[in-house]
Design an enzyme around this catalytic site. Structure first.
Site, short mmCIF file in Angstrom:
data_model
loop_
_atom_site.label_atom_id
_atom_site.label_comp_id
_atom_site.label_asym_id
_atom_site.label_seq_id
_atom_site.Cartn_x
_atom_site.Cartn_y
_atom_site.Cartn_z
N ASP A 211 14.03 8.22 -1.37
CA ASP A 211 14.43 8.03 -2.77
C ASP A 211 13.62 8.96 -3.68
O ASP A 211 13.18 8.58 -4.75
CB ASP A 211 14.24 6.57 -3.20
CG ASP A 211 12.83 6.05 -2.95
OD1 ASP A 211 11.97 6.83 -2.50
OD2 ASP A 211 12.59 4.86 -3.21
N ASP A 287 -0.08 1.34 2.68
CA ASP A 287 -0.63 2.12 1.57
C ASP A 287 -1.83 1.43 0.94
O ASP A 287 -2.85 2.08 0.63
CB ASP A 287 0.46 2.40 0.52
CG ASP A 287 1.27 1.17 0.16
OD1 ASP A 287 1.10 0.11 0.79
OD2 ASP A 287 2.10 1.26 -0.77
#
Length: 444
Positions: A211, A287
């Site tokens: 994206d 992350d």
């Protein structure tokens, strides 16, 4: 003789009584045995009933086991067919790479799952700038799962190599209510990076998501940063993203910074770093895991002031979290910077701390009580000191920058200092309680 007959009759009476007693005892014993036999028969009937029920259950379970085994065999056959297809496609893609004489700067991988329309937009953006440097940046799409639309879309491009991650193992979350998507994403990342580093033997990999769009100088930026990664081992990774990169907070497309906070969203790492991370890769939330001090171990991350990627993914695993406030207003660089002509040596660890400290020292200190108003009335850079996390969040809220911390570090911070533009080109430095000491600034 009459006397003897009378005595005999008297003997008959006790004998009759004894006989009657014996008969009564026999009747009682027979009744007791009859009751016991009845109980035994009832128990036998109950046991027979239970055995029949158990046999029925075992029969049903055996049928289910047979059905599961047949399903497993079908899945294994499908998996073998898909793996054969993937290996064939990888061989074809790798042959195109091998045919190129130039050693790649880095492999570029797009992490995809089930958003074919997003993937198409991302690939179109990348090919716009990658085609001219394809030999330096071989392009891969790694799909998690078997969504047919994503697979068809990826296979429709002969400019890239398609990889497919097929994971049929069940997911066990560590806490109730967690989304299994974050666990599957972490598995996919580890698999894809293992493939690129260990199977395809790349020295560096740039990770993008399905994206994202990229800036015109995206590849030149990473080529310049690759040299820094090799020279300075205190740099853990290079990112194209600035969490505070919204239009109102950026100005200079040439400005680069070091940060103690991992930005992600279009980032590059080396095989030496992956050798360290791969064996202990987390089950989920990879992350945030990279943002823990125990994992980055004091190393930092490079990022630009103006983002070199734009994230348009409003719909995804994070449910559009922060999209309208922080992602949609991001400014993606539209200036073609000649990174080859830029001297980036100031970003080396020994030089950068002095470079950054000089900027902070020159900024005019203002109180944080009404920070926005005070900063508006001062020309040039300003610095605002915060006492703790809650004080930082209060000041950050006034300006509208990210308030989030991870493991004691604010987003984008270097030595506790968060920098952004306010009424550009003015810089605002939010300075932590120990930042000046860490930067070696005295009497400021």
């Amino acid at each position: 003789m009459a006397k003897l007959s009378c005595d005999f009759r008297f003997l008959l009476i006790p004998a009759a009584l004894v006989f009657i007693y014996i008969q009564m005892r026999l009747f009682a014993t027979q009744s007791e045995y009859a009751d016991r036999i009845a109980e035994a028969l009832d128990a036998e009937h109950h046991c027979t009933s239970q055995i029949r029920l158990l046999i029925d259950q075992i029969s049903m379970q055996q049928e289910q086991i047979v059905a599961l085994e047949e399903g497993k065999k079908r899945k294994e056959q499908e998996c073998a067919q898909l793996k054969a297809l993937v290996q064939d496609l990888e061989k074809k893609g790798l042959q195109r790479i091998i045919d190129k004489a130039q050693v790649p700067v880095a492999a570029v991988v797009i992490m995809a799952c089930n958003r074919a329309d997003y993937l198409e937009r991302t690939i179109a953006s990348i090919l716009k700038y990658q085609s001219s440097v394809a030999s330096k940046y071989p392009l891969f799409v790694s799909q998690d799962g078997s969504d047919p639309n994503v697979r068809s879309k990826a296979l429709s491009y002969n400019q890239l190599t398609y990889m497919q991650h097929l994971d049929f193992d069940p997911v066990h979350t560590e806490r109730p209510g967690e989304l299994i998507a974050y666990y599957k994403i972490a598995r996919h990342y580890k698999w894809a990076l293992d493939e690129l580093f260990y199977k395809h033997n790349f020295d560096r990999v740039i990770i993008l998501e399905d994206d994202m769009e990229i800036a015109p100088d995206f590849f030149d930026y990473f080529e310049a940063a690759a040299a820094l990664l090799e020279k300075d081992k205190s740099i853990m990774a290079v990112s194209s993203w600035n969490d505070n990169g919204q239009k109102q907070f950026v100005h200079d497309p040439y400005a680069l910074y070091r940060s103690d906070f991992f930005p992600g969203l279009g980032w590059m790492l080396t095989i030496s770093t992956w050798n360290e991370l791969s064996p202990k890769w987390p089950k989920a939330y990879w992350d945030d895991w990279l943002r823990l001090k125990e994992n980055h171990k004091g190393r930092q991350f490079l990022h630009p002031e103006v983002c070199r990627t734009y994230n348009f993914g409003e719909h995804g695993s994070s449910m559009g979290q922060f999209f309208q406030q922080y992602l949609e207003p991001i400014k993606m660089n539209d200036v073609k910077v000649d990174w080859k002509s830029q001297d980036l040596s100031y970003l080396m660890e020994d030089k950068y701390i002095k470079y950054f400290a000089d900027m902070v020292k020159k900024a005019k200190p203002v109180p944080g009580t009404d920070a926005v108003l005070m900063a508006s009335n001062i020309k040039g850079d300003v610095r605002i000191h915060y006492k703790d996390q809650s004080d930082f969040e209060r000041i950050a809220h006034q300006f509208g920058v990210f308030k989030e911390w991870k493991d004691g570090v604010p987003r984008t911070a270097y030595k506790g200092v968060v920098v952004f533009r306010y009424q550009p080109p003015r810089r605002v430095f939010l300075v932590g309680p120990d930042s000046l000491r860490q930067l070696g600034i005295e009497n400021a």
